[in-house]
Design an enzyme around this catalytic site. Structure first.
Site, PDB file in Angstrom:
ATOM      1  N   HIS A 131       1.312   4.834  -2.441  1.00 21.94           N
ATOM      2  CA  HIS A 131       0.952   5.675  -3.587  1.00 21.94           C
ATOM      3  C   HIS A 131       2.228   6.336  -4.065  1.00 21.94           C
ATOM      4  O   HIS A 131       2.860   7.068  -3.290  1.00 21.94           O
ATOM      5  CB  HIS A 131      -0.067   6.736  -3.167  1.00 21.94           C
ATOM      6  CG  HIS A 131      -1.320   6.147  -2.588  1.00 21.94           C
ATOM      7  ND1 HIS A 131      -2.455   5.943  -3.330  1.00 21.94           N
ATOM      8  CD2 HIS A 131      -1.606   5.692  -1.343  1.00 21.94           C
ATOM      9  CE1 HIS A 131      -3.399   5.404  -2.565  1.00 21.94           C
ATOM     10  NE2 HIS A 131      -2.905   5.229  -1.345  1.00 21.94           N
ATOM     11  N   GLU A 165     -11.390   3.342   5.801  1.00 20.43           N
ATOM     12  CA  GLU A 165     -10.374   4.256   6.346  1.00 20.43           C
ATOM     13  C   GLU A 165     -11.140   5.348   7.109  1.00 20.43           C
ATOM     14  O   GLU A 165     -11.080   5.420   8.338  1.00 20.43           O
ATOM     15  CB  GLU A 165      -9.533   4.863   5.212  1.00 20.43           C
ATOM     16  CG  GLU A 165      -8.466   5.847   5.675  1.00 20.43           C
ATOM     17  CD  GLU A 165      -7.726   6.531   4.503  1.00 20.43           C
ATOM     18  OE1 GLU A 165      -8.216   6.476   3.363  1.00 20.43           O
ATOM     19  OE2 GLU A 165      -6.662   7.133   4.763  1.00 20.43           O
ATOM     20  N   HIS A 206       0.856  -1.187   0.000  1.00 12.87           N
ATOM     21  CA  HIS A 206       0.000   0.000   0.000  1.00 12.87           C
ATOM     22  C   HIS A 206       0.888   1.231   0.000  1.00 12.87           C
ATOM     23  O   HIS A 206       1.306   1.709   1.055  1.00 12.87           O
ATOM     24  CB  HIS A 206      -0.938  -0.042   1.225  1.00 12.87           C
ATOM     25  CG  HIS A 206      -1.954   1.056   1.254  1.00 12.87           C
ATOM     26  ND1 HIS A 206      -3.140   0.964   1.960  1.00 12.87           N
ATOM     27  CD2 HIS A 206      -1.989   2.277   0.670  1.00 12.87           C
ATOM     28  CE1 HIS A 206      -3.847   2.064   1.803  1.00 12.87           C
ATOM     29  NE2 HIS A 206      -3.159   2.888   1.040  1.00 12.87           N
ATOM     30  N   ASP A 246       1.731   3.959   2.837  1.00 12.30           N
ATOM     31  CA  ASP A 246       0.705   4.806   2.212  1.00 12.30           C
ATOM     32  C   ASP A 246       1.331   5.964   1.418  1.00 12.30           C
ATOM     33  O   ASP A 246       1.477   5.869   0.206  1.00 12.30           O
ATOM     34  CB  ASP A 246      -0.283   5.332   3.276  1.00 12.30           C
ATOM     35  CG  ASP A 246      -1.664   5.615   2.718  1.00 12.30           C
ATOM     36  OD1 ASP A 246      -1.907   5.364   1.525  1.00 12.30           O
ATOM     37  OD2 ASP A 246      -2.520   6.096   3.494  1.00 12.30           O
ATOM     38  N   ASP A 247       1.676   7.049   2.109  1.00 13.15           N
ATOM     39  CA  ASP A 247       2.260   8.231   1.461  1.00 13.15           C
ATOM     40  C   ASP A 247       3.428   8.705   2.327  1.00 13.15           C
ATOM     41  O   ASP A 247       3.317   9.707   3.062  1.00 13.15           O
ATOM     42  CB  ASP A 247       1.201   9.336   1.362  1.00 13.15           C
ATOM     43  CG  ASP A 247      -0.013   8.870   0.580  1.00 13.15           C
ATOM     44  OD1 ASP A 247       0.064   8.818  -0.652  1.00 13.15           O
ATOM     45  OD2 ASP A 247      -1.036   8.527   1.212  1.00 13.15           O
TER      46      ASP A 247
HETATM   47  N1  HPA Z   1      -6.699   7.194   1.134  1.00  7.92           N
HETATM   48  C1  HPA Z   1      -7.341   7.605   0.057  1.00  7.92           C
HETATM   49  N2  HPA Z   1      -6.725   8.136  -0.986  1.00  7.92           N
HETATM   50  C2  HPA Z   1      -5.408   8.261  -0.957  1.00  7.92           C
HETATM   51  C3  HPA Z   1      -4.691   7.849   0.140  1.00  7.92           C
HETATM   52  C4  HPA Z   1      -5.371   7.274   1.228  1.00  7.92           C
HETATM   53  O1  HPA Z   1      -4.804   6.855   2.240  1.00  7.92           O
HETATM   54  N3  HPA Z   1      -3.404   8.127  -0.136  1.00  7.92           N
HETATM   55  C5  HPA Z   1      -3.357   8.663  -1.368  1.00  7.92           C
HETATM   56  N4  HPA Z   1      -4.578   8.752  -1.869  1.00  7.92           N
HETATM   57 ZN    ZN Z   2      -3.778   4.763   0.463  1.00 11.27          ZN
END
Ligand code: HPA
Ligand code: ZN
Length: 328
Positions: A16, A197, A14, A275-276
């Site tokens: 991005h 989430e 996971h 994630d990011d």
């Molecule tokens: N959730 C939804 N969209 C996203 C996320 C996330 O954690 N990270 C980048 N786009």
């Molecule tokens: Zn994400």
């Protein structure tokens, strides 16, 4: 614990790629491409990265992605991420990209895919990191836009393993994309989706029942529904959990309140991901460390989390065995 975490072979499921754009590279690309950013110094960036919700993050994240223009820009951000993987003993990655973020600004689909893919290929050869690419639809956009993006992606089907669903969750349930995901399934794409989430557990049920996901991204709100948790355990549907992201975006109130270890102990196939990372203060090892520092986790449980990351991947059964056996 820190030493064990650093040594553990891991997969990241996971991530991005636009979210791995570190401020230094963002500034360099902004200058090269003549793009004005809302911040001029690293200090200003750090102040701006003070999120209160998923949407407050997304606004900043899409502004950052504006600096990505040429194929070499997409190559550079991907390559920089792969170097962190090498440094953190991440042996396999399944990377999300958001083509609509870029095509809506006039960047060609092929510019995005080719830049990312060239870096992934170099990563396989030079760093020994295996990889798959997953295309996400932006859920705040229409079904029609998603169909258009699906159509565009088919020319690059050999480079894209699957599809996902991301961006602003509440108000954009998986059911909105049922027909698009049926078409994706028909052409052979693997299916995942962000669900649970910020959205409630009904979003997770919809992702499973309507989109036919192979795993859930985040999914932390599953524990509002005991039947759902039992279902996830019985079917071993993985959750790609992102602990630092969840705290930064206030999906959970603090790391001590995070349910990842409770879910692990119940038998849910949970994994740890970043994630990011450029926005949430850490890559995969920092996410493992944050969990280990705030929750009472044994060494065996950390190993299980790392094994889960391979089990939950789209690798072949033989490859999964190969990697999980490295974690004794
Ligand atoms: N959730 C939804 N969209 C996203 C996320 C996330 O954690 N990270 C980048 N786009
Ligand atoms: Zn994400």
């Amino acid at each position: 614990m820190k030493e064990l975490i650093a040594k553990l072979p891991k997969a990241e499921l996971h991530l991005h790629i636009e979210g791995s754009l570190e401020p230094e590279l963002m500034f360099a690309l902004a200058q090269k491409n003549n793009i004005t950013l809302p911040y001029k110094t690293i200090e200003e960036v750090k102040n701006a990265y003070n999120f209160t919700s998923l949407q407050s993050f997304l606004d900043i994240y899409y502004a950052g992605a504006n600096v990505l223009i040429t194929e070499s820009d997409f190559f550079d951000v991907t390559w920089a991420y792969l170097l962190t993987c090498k440094a953190q003993n991440v042996l396999h990655v399944e990377i999300f990209f958001d083509p609509q973020t870029h095509t809506s600004r006039g960047i060609a689909f092929e510019t995005v895919v080719n830049g990312i893919t060239k870096a992934l290929q170099k990563g396989e050869i030079e760093l020994g990191i295996s990889s798959f690419l997953i295309m996400c639809f932006l859920r705040h956009l229409s079904e029609e836009e998603a169909f258009k993006t699906l159509q565009e992606s088919l020319l690059f089907k050999d480079k894209i393993l699957g599809v996902g669903l991301d961006s602003s969750e509440v108000g954009h349930p998986p059911s909105k994309f049922e027909r698009v995901f049926a078409a994706c399934e028909n052409v052979g794409y693997k299916i995942v989706a962000h669900a649970g989430e910020e959205g409630d557990s009904s979003y997770i049920w919809e992702a499973i029942n309507l989109l036919h996901v192979k795993r859930i991204d985040h999914g932390i709100r599953c524990d509002e529904d005991a039947t759902l948790v039992e279902f996830l355990i019985e079917k071993q549907i993985p959750l790609t959990v992102c602990p630092l992201s969840n705290v930064k975006l206030r999906a959970v109130s603090s790391m001590r309140e995070h349910n990842i270890i409770n879910l692990l102990r119940k038998g849910v196939l949970v994994t740890i991901n970043s994630d990011d990372p450029a926005y949430f203060g850490g890559y995969i090892n920092e996410n493992y460390e944050a969990v280990a520092n705030s929750l009472h986790v044994s060494q065996e449980e950390l190993k299980l989390l790392a094994q889960n990351s391979f089990k939950a991947s789209f690798l072949s059964e033989a490859q999964k065995q190969h990697f999980t056996q490295m974690i004794a």
